[in-house]
Every structure is written in structure tokens, then in C-alpha cells.
Design a protein around this motif. Structure first.
Motif, PDB file in Angstrom:
ATOM      1  N   ASP A 112       3.439  -8.089 -11.271  1.00  0.00           N
ATOM      2  CA  ASP A 112       2.749  -7.031 -10.537  1.00  0.00           C
ATOM      3  C   ASP A 112       1.255  -7.019 -10.831  1.00  0.00           C
ATOM      4  OD1 ASP A 112       5.099  -6.209  -9.388  1.00  0.00           O
ATOM      5  OD2 ASP A 112       5.544  -4.763 -10.980  1.00  0.00           O
ATOM      6  N   LYS A 172      -1.257  -5.441  -6.781  1.00  0.00           N
ATOM      7  CA  LYS A 172      -1.302  -4.032  -6.400  1.00  0.00           C
ATOM      8  C   LYS A 172      -0.954  -3.159  -7.603  1.00  0.00           C
ATOM      9  CE  LYS A 172       0.033  -4.973  -1.616  1.00  0.00           C
ATOM     10  NZ  LYS A 172       1.000  -4.677  -0.544  1.00  0.00           N
ATOM     11  N   ASP A 173      -1.515  -1.919  -7.600  1.00  0.00           N
ATOM     12  CA  ASP A 173      -1.164  -1.000  -8.684  1.00  0.00           C
ATOM     13  C   ASP A 173       0.171  -0.328  -8.348  1.00  0.00           C
ATOM     14  OD1 ASP A 173      -3.562   1.567  -7.652  1.00  0.00           O
ATOM     15  OD2 ASP A 173      -1.754   0.807  -6.692  1.00  0.00           O
ATOM     16  N   GLY A 201       0.697   1.190  -4.941  1.00  0.00           N
ATOM     17  CA  GLY A 201       0.674   0.290  -3.804  1.00  0.00           C
ATOM     18  C   GLY A 201      -0.713   0.020  -3.274  1.00  0.00           C
ATOM     19  N   GLY A 202      -1.748   0.534  -3.903  1.00  0.00           N
ATOM     20  CA  GLY A 202      -3.113   0.319  -3.428  1.00  0.00           C
ATOM     21  C   GLY A 202      -3.643  -1.028  -3.865  1.00  0.00           C
ATOM     22  N   PRO A 203      -4.728  -1.491  -3.246  1.00  0.00           N
ATOM     23  CA  PRO A 203      -5.303  -2.783  -3.615  1.00  0.00           C
ATOM     24  C   PRO A 203      -5.944  -2.728  -4.984  1.00  0.00           C
ATOM     25  CG  PRO A 203      -6.691  -1.665  -2.012  1.00  0.00           C
ATOM     26  CD  PRO A 203      -5.445  -0.852  -2.131  1.00  0.00           C
ATOM     27  N   ARG A 259      -8.224   0.213  -8.462  1.00  0.00           N
ATOM     28  CA  ARG A 259      -7.757   0.442  -9.822  1.00  0.00           C
ATOM     29  C   ARG A 259      -8.896   0.944 -10.693  1.00  0.00           C
ATOM     30  NH1 ARG A 259      -2.869  -2.789 -10.941  1.00  0.00           N
ATOM     31  NH2 ARG A 259      -3.348  -2.449 -13.121  1.00  0.00           N
TER      32      ARG A 259
END
Length: 491
Positions: free
Chosen positions: A80, A168-169, A172-174, A178
Motif C-alpha cells: 500500500d 494511496k493512503d 484512498g487519496g493520492p 499525505r
């Protein structure tokens, strides 16, 4: 009262359970239920101590070891937090020892099964289901390939470039969203993966992972990754293929090559190949286009090769096409047979021909637009050496076969006008049989001697000689018996 005094005594409460069990005087004061509770407490204490010892020494049961081993395989990689890349791989394989390319439930000896294991073992993917995996085509059992292509998402060392997918974090964001601490954690995670097991030098930030070296290091020698290429996200190894080229090798002995070359041109163009394939119920259309069909001599070899290029092919289509060509080359069928089989409007009966062998068939190339495969020079020599080992094994087998064939061909057959009959029931093959005419003192000894000699003669003579010898022996035996009888009557 005495019992209560003992139990409440400070000296007794500070003693351990083991000490209490060794104190006979104390045990004699306890009831049955109290004795049972004391023993149970001691057993539980020993079991807990055993567990602690096993844990400290790293000794676990087999099931625990397997689970721990599986966890440790990818324990240092959090996918991840890793960058991924969409990559196409070009590979070759000698398909003879395998049960085809596609993975099967009934066998693990498939090329695809070994490939998936290699990607997992090198920690390039977490699992195949989430890797967006596709293959250009599937080859049957025994079919080889030089230009098979697969595409999937693999772990990358780079953070930008063609086909790069940022991590992705948890929301679910790019990666750009972060926090600074999370970015620092991501950087550390990638740094930990720069030096893989077996690499003497660490990988720089601007260098991609050595995909070919990593995969070939865990694949069997019959399967080799030849090259790789970063591809855009819309690329699909199967549906982006513009053409596929196959080669089929054969021995020209007993074949009319001119007839075969003339007949092969009838395959060119778009036709219904329902009579040139094994029927697949999932196929909706049997229309296929053949772009090229050439028959040429292999350089520095006595073999010939047919090169067939098309957009796509049906199940066993090329092997069926070659089988009909062999019938024409052997002059067992007319060239017009191909035209008749391609014309599905005519109710022609499909001839009962044997499908051509899968061993000479090779998937030679899969055509794509704007893809430049990268051949790593540092590992290409090792790939050639590995393939030479496979080649050398089959070369030795070929020479052994050649030796037997040439020796048998140069051996003159032995012709005989009369076939000797086998000798049976030989009682003594060393001693030469002789017929004794010496009379014994008694009738019993004479009869025994002559009978033995007669049996020996019968055991070594064959055919007419055997019958003649038996007749002579019987005659002599009769004369000897008469002579002995005459002497006996005279006495």
C-alpha cells in the motif's frame, strides 16, 4: 480448628505449590477436593512454563512454522506504500515439459503457474488477482514460444515515468495529499527495498528494479524473461495485440514442397475456419484472417519452416492447417480440398486426418504499436547461457537418436534360406551322446543304459535327423534285447 490454623499460617501461604505437594504432613490435613485443586494448579503451572520455554527458544509446531514463514515472505514490504508500474514482459519457453501455458486446476506444471510463483517470490506483486494481469494468448500443451507477452502491475523503484502508479493512503487519496510524516514513512519504506536479496549493489533512486534478473533467478531454465517495457494504463497484453506470428518446423522427406507452397496461399485472407480447428463452444465466430503463410528452408538445417501470421487464431487452427498441407504434400489429397473446406456453404464431409504434432509449433511474435522492449545487456548473456544448457540437453538426445538411426541404416541385413529349429530338453549339453552296445550281467541294467542313451539322442537331434536316429536306436535296442534273451535261454 487445627485445619484452619494450618491454612491460615503465614509460613504455609508463602510456600509454593510444589513444596506443598512434597509436604506429607500438610497433605494429610487436606480434604479430597483440596488435594485435587492443588494438583490441578501444579499441572497448569507446568504447562505454562513449557509454553514459555518453547516460545523463548523459537520452537513451534509445524502449522505455526508455516504460517510464520508465509508472513515473513513479505513482512518487510507494505504494498500500500509502494509505487507500482504497468509493465509488459516478453518471454520465451520450451513448452515440451509443461501442460500448456494457462494455469490449470488439475496440474501445477504450467508456464503461467511458474510465472505467478516467480512474481510472488520476488515480491513484485502482492497477489495475481489485484495485479491487472493479462496474456497475449494461450498455447497448448507442448507448444513453445519466443515472443509471448504478458502485462501486469508490479512494484517499482521509481516515483515518476511511463506507467508509474503512486501509492494511496488509507482514505484512498493520492500520495500528494499525505502528511509530511506519512511521506517520510513512505520514503523509508522504498529505501528499505532498494537492496534486494542477492544484489551486491543497492539500487539508486533513478534506477528501476532489475526485473529480468529477479524473475529469471527463480524461474526454471525452460522459461526465460527476455525483455520488459513500461506501458500506458490503457495497454492490455491480450486486446492490444495487433498480430500474432507462429512458426511450424517439419521434415520435408516424402513431401512435395511445391504443392504445399501452392496450397498454402489458399489460406490467405479472411475465411471461415470451422473445418480447421477444434470446436470451442465459447467461440461465437470462426472467421479469421491470415496475413502471411510462407514455407522456407531453415538456414544450416535439413528442416523447413512454415511461418503463419494473422490477427488471431482458433483452438488448434494452425495444427489442423498443417495437417491438411501434409496430406497434399504426400499426394493423399488434392489442392482443391482446402478450397472446399473453407467454403462452408458446401456440405463437404471433413476428411478424417490426424492433427499435426504440437512439438514443432512456436509462438514466434506478438505485434504491438509503439512498444520498445528493453533487453538488459547485463543479464542477456546469462539468459543465452541458460538457454544453451537446455539446447545442449536436447542436442545430446538428438545425437543419440542419430547414432542409432545411422548404425541401423548402415548394417546389412542377414538373409538365411533355412531357419534352424530351437533345441529343447537338453539334459547335458557338454557331454557327447554315444550309444553303448555292451551287454550287462542283468536285464535291468542293460535296459536302463540303453534307455538313457536313447533319451540323449532324442534331445539333440532335430527334424528328420531326430526321427531317423530314433528309428536306428529302437532297431539296435531290439537286436540287443533279442541277443540278450537268446543267451539267457541258452544258459
Amino acid at each position: 480448628m487445627e485445619k484452619e490454623t494450618i491454612n491460615s499460617s503465614p509460613k504455609k501461604t508463602t510456600t509454593t505449590t510444589t513444596q506443598k505437594l512434597n509436604d506429607k504432613e500438610y497433605l494429610s490435613t487436606l480434604s479430597k477436593d483440596e488435594l485435587i485443586n492443588l494438583i490441578v494448579q501444579e499441572n497448569e503451572k507446568k504447562q505454562q512454563q513449557s509454553k514459555n520455554i518453547f516460545k523463548n527458544n523459537g520452537v513451534e509446531n509445524t502449522e505455526g512454522k508455516k504460517k510464520k514463514k508465509n508472513r515473513n515472505k513479505q513482512s518487510n514490504i507494505n504494498f500500500d506504500k509502494c509505487y507500482k508500474r504497468h509493465v509488459a514482459f516478453k518471454l520465451s519457453y520450451v513448452g515440451w515439459p509443461f501442460f500448456g501455458f494457462a494455469a490449470q486446476d488439475c496440474s501445477e506444471e504450467t508456464i503461467e503457474n511458474y510465472l505467478i510463483k516467480a512474481f510472488l517470490k520476488t515480491s513484485l506483486i502482492p497477489d495475481i488477482k489485484t495485479a491487472n494481469y493479462f496474456k497475449s494468448g494461450r498455447t497448448d500443451k507442448g507448444v513453445s514460444a519466443y515472443g509471448q507477452v504478458i502485462s501486469l502491475y508490479v512494484r517499482s523503484n521509481l516515483k515518476e515515468g511511463e506507467g508509474i502508479i503512486p501509492p494511496k493512503d488509507q482514505s484512498g487519496g493520492p500520495i500528494s495529499n499525505r502528511t509530511k510524516s506519512n511521506k517520510t514513512e513512505l520514503t523509508k519504506n522504498n529505501d528499505n527495498e532498494k537492496a534486494r536479496k542477492g544484489n551486491k549493489k543497492s539500487i539508486e533512486d533513478d534506477e528501476e528494479l532489475p526485473y529480468i534478473k529477479m524473475l529469471n533467478g527463480v524461474l526454471p531454465p525452460e522459461i526465460r524473461i527476455l525483455a520488459w517495457a513500461p506501458v500506458p494504463f490503457h495497454f492490455n497484453a491480450r486486446f492490444s495485440t495487433l498480430s500474432r506470428t507462429y512458426k511450424y518446423f517439419f521434415n520435408p522427406n516424402g513431401l512435395d514442397l511445391n504443392l504445399m507452397k501452392e496450397a498454402s496461399k489458399l489460406y490467405l485472407g479472411e475465411h471461415n475456419y470451422i473445418n480447421f480447428c477444434k470446436i470451442d463452444v465459447n467461440v461465437k465466430s470462426f472467421m479469421r484472417v491470415i496475413l502471411q503463410f510462407d514455407i522456407e528452408k531453415v538456414e544450416n538445417s535439413e528442416l523447413y519452416v512454415a511461418t503463419i501470421k494473422g490477427f488471431a487464431f482458433l483452438w488448434h487452427q494452425i495444427r489442423c492447417m498443417m495437417a491438411v498441407l501434409f496430406l497434399i504434400g504426400q499426394k493423399k489429397a488434392n489442392i482443391s480440398l482446402i478450397t472446399q473446406l473453407l467454403d462452408t456453404n458446401k456440405t463437404i464431409t471433413k476428411p478424417p486426418y490426424e492433427m499435426a504434432s504440437e512439438v514443432p509449433l512456436v509462438l514466434f511474435d506478438c505485434g504491438y504499436d509503439d512498444i520498445d522492449f528493453i533487453y538488459e545487456s547485463s543479464v542477456q548473456e546469462k539468459t543465452v547461457e541458460s538457454m544453451f544448457g537446455v539446447y545442449n540437453d536436447y542436442l545430446i538426445k538428438t545425437e543419440v537418436n542419430r547414432l542409432i538411426r545411422s548404425t541401423l541404416k548402415n548394417t546389412e541385413p542377414t538373409t538365411t534360406s533355412k531357419i534352424p529349429q530351437p533345441i529343447t530338453n537338453i539334459t547335458n549339453p557338454i557331454t557327447s551322446p554315444t550309444l553303448s552296445t555292451t551287454s550287462t550281467s542283468t536285464s535291468t541294467s542293460t535296459t536302463t543304459t540303453t534307455t538313457t542313451e536313447t533319451n540323449e539322442i532324442n534331445s539333440i537331434n532335430i527334424g528328420e535327423k531326430r526321427k531317423h536316429s530314433i528309428a536306428e536306436s529302437e532297431k539296435e535296442l531290439e537286436e540287443e534285447g533279442n541277443e540278450h534273451k537268446h543267451k539267457h535261454n541258452k544258459n
